[in-house]
Scaffold this motif. Structure first.
Motif, short mmCIF file in Angstrom:
data_model
loop_
_atom_site.label_atom_id
_atom_site.label_comp_id
_atom_site.label_asym_id
_atom_site.label_seq_id
_atom_site.Cartn_x
_atom_site.Cartn_y
_atom_site.Cartn_z
N VAL A 31 -2.61 -8.51 3.36
CA VAL A 31 -1.26 -8.18 3.82
C VAL A 31 -0.34 -7.91 2.64
N LEU A 32 -0.42 -8.73 1.60
CA LEU A 32 0.47 -8.57 0.44
C LEU A 32 0.19 -7.27 -0.31
N GLN A 33 -1.04 -6.82 -0.28
CA GLN A 33 -1.33 -5.53 -0.92
C GLN A 33 -0.57 -4.41 -0.23
N ASP A 34 -0.57 -4.45 1.12
CA ASP A 34 0.22 -3.45 1.86
C ASP A 34 1.71 -3.62 1.61
N VAL A 35 2.18 -4.88 1.53
CA VAL A 35 3.60 -5.14 1.28
C VAL A 35 4.00 -4.61 -0.10
N THR A 36 3.14 -4.83 -1.09
CA THR A 36 3.43 -4.36 -2.46
C THR A 36 3.58 -2.85 -2.49
N ASP A 37 2.68 -2.16 -1.81
CA ASP A 37 2.77 -0.69 -1.78
C ASP A 37 4.06 -0.24 -1.08
N HIS A 38 4.40 -0.95 0.01
CA HIS A 38 5.62 -0.57 0.73
C HIS A 38 6.86 -0.82 -0.11
N LEU A 39 6.91 -1.96 -0.81
CA LEU A 39 8.07 -2.27 -1.64
C LEU A 39 8.20 -1.27 -2.79
N SER A 40 7.09 -0.83 -3.33
CA SER A 40 7.14 0.16 -4.40
C SER A 40 7.76 1.46 -3.91
N GLU A 41 7.39 1.88 -2.69
CA GLU A 41 7.97 3.10 -2.13
C GLU A 41 9.47 2.93 -1.87
N VAL A 42 9.84 1.77 -1.29
CA VAL A 42 11.27 1.54 -0.99
C VAL A 42 12.07 1.49 -2.28
N ALA A 43 11.53 0.82 -3.30
CA ALA A 43 12.24 0.74 -4.58
C ALA A 43 12.44 2.12 -5.18
N GLY A 44 11.46 2.99 -5.03
CA GLY A 44 11.60 4.35 -5.54
C GLY A 44 12.66 5.13 -4.81
N GLU A 45 12.83 4.87 -3.53
CA GLU A 45 13.85 5.57 -2.75
C GLU A 45 15.25 5.05 -3.06
N LEU A 46 15.35 3.75 -3.40
CA LEU A 46 16.67 3.16 -3.64
C LEU A 46 17.16 3.38 -5.06
N GLY A 47 16.33 3.81 -5.96
CA GLY A 47 16.77 4.02 -7.34
C GLY A 47 15.89 3.26 -8.31
#
Length: 403
Positions: A31-47
């Motif tokens: 689950v954390l592997q998927d969360v890490t990938d999602h957070l990386s995408e969100v962080a890229g969108e936010l700046g």
């Protein structure tokens, strides 16, 4: 966890992991592997460097985000810390679970190395019986409490910490592959070994193969079911231990070439388990009487003994034996033995014992004895004697002088 995440993103991920810490270690890493990938995408969108507040505005608090993950994956909600009564119930449930995961597999391992099929079946049934009985008692001790409260007990917390420590030694990418690929493969292998090994106790190869296939399908279903209902772990964990013990033990037995229990079920030459049938046999068929004949075809009455002087006897089959006028197991080594002859109706036993008749006459005509052939030695041809210089009557010798 991805080590490239820094700042607020790494802190957010750490809190999400804490909210999901009650999940099984292997599934938590998945689950954390998927969360890490999602957070990386969100962080890229936010700046470049999003703040913790930016992440909460987009995803919610770490607990809310974790709850959404639980709902999407079908995991139950996180439980509150257990009370004193719950801890006692959890302690008893954990003890029974440990018994199921140790004592049961121990007897199964003994069954593998048993020296006979009977011992293999006995220890195998005992092992699986202890396993399922202890698992059932553990669930009864747990009562209606959430199974995850066992992690709140001192022993459960130490065990969970040790397991997490071992898992942290595995690289992130390897852990992810083990969960996504290794887990389904293990479900299939576990079911085939567990069910196939159980049916192998009864020695039927066809039943074992069918049982292994059915066991694989059942194991996959149980694996999926266990992700939603953790109570299944009281049965799944001991069965996992059995499968982990059976595979190397079976391979070691096969490599050593020893006559271990499971191997004996499939035709290994185990002379210690061979029990010859009673009585006399010829080419696998029982011999009920013997009719001796001499070379001229005359029936004889003889007594038979083996090479050690022991009588070769068969149970008597005459009228006295059939009508219980003597013990049924009375035997004799005098052949031919008397047998009951049929009456005029073709029945072999008359209702009246006085009408019963015996006979020792062979019910067949023996084939002619083979003709004995004698070899005639050829008459040797006389060798003429060498000349001696003396005359023989009727023979003229001519001698030429030498110079």
């Amino acid at each position: 966890m991805n080590s490239t995440l820094t700042g607020a993103v790494a802190s957010y991920l750490t809190q999400v992991r804490a909210e999901l810490s009650d999940l099984p270690p292997g599934e938590l890493e998945d689950v954390l592997q998927d969360v890490t990938d999602h957070l990386s995408e969100v962080a890229g969108e936010l700046g470049d460097s999003p703040s913790f507040g930016d992440l909460q505005n987009r995803l919610g608090t770490p607990r809310q985000y974790a709850d959404e993950l639980r709902t999407a994956a079908g995991y139950p909600a996180r439980t509150e810390p257990a009370g004193e009564d719950q801890l006692k119930a959890a302690g008893r449930a954990l003890v029974w679970g440990l018994i199921a995961a140790t004592v049961g597999p121990f007897f199964v391992a003994v069954a593998i190395f048993a020296w006979s099929h009977d011992l293999t079946a006995f220890f195998g049934v005992v092992g699986f019986g202890v396993l399922f009985a202890a698992s059932t008692l553990g669930l009864r001790a747990l009562r209606d409490n959430d199974p995850r409260i066992v992690l709140d007990t001192p022993r459960g917390a130490r065990g969970a910490a040790a397991i997490r420590g071992w898992i942290d030694q595995i690289p992130d990418n390897v852990r992810h592959e083990l969960v996504t690929i290794g887990q389904p493969v293990w479900w299939v292998v576990r079911g085939m070994i567990g069910a196939g090994g159980f049916f192998a106790l009864f020695g039927a190869m066809s039943v074992t193969v069918v049982g292994a296939i059915a066991g694989a399908a059942l194991s996959v279903w149980i694996g999926r079911r266990t992700q939603q209902d953790r109570r299944w772990l009281w049965y799944v964990v001991p069965l996992n231990v059995v499968a982990a013990v059976v595979v190397p033990a079976f391979l070691a037995a096969a490599y050593a070439g020893a006559s271990f229990g499971f191997l004996n079920n499939y035709g290994r030459d185990d002379r210690s388990n061979y029990y010859p049938p009673d009585g006399l046999t010829l080419n696998g068929n029982p011999v009920t009487n013997i009719y001796p004949f001499d070379a001229q075809g005359n029936q004889l009455s003889v007594r038979l003994y083996d090479q050690d002087g022991m009588p070769i006897s068969l149970p008597l089959q005459d009228c006295a034996a059939n009508f219980r006028k003597r013990p049924v197991d009375t035997s004799s080594n005098v052949f031919p033995q008397a047998v009951v002859t049929p009456d005029e109706n073709g029945d072999y036993l008359a209702d009246d014992p006085d009408k019963c008749k015996d006979t020792t006459t062979a019910p067949f005509t023996p084939p002619p004895a083979p003709v004995a052939t004698t070899s005639v030695s050829p008459t040797p041809t006389p060798t003429p004697a060498a000349p001696t210089g003396k005359s023989t009557p009727g023979v003229t010798l001519t001698v030429k002088p030498t110079r």
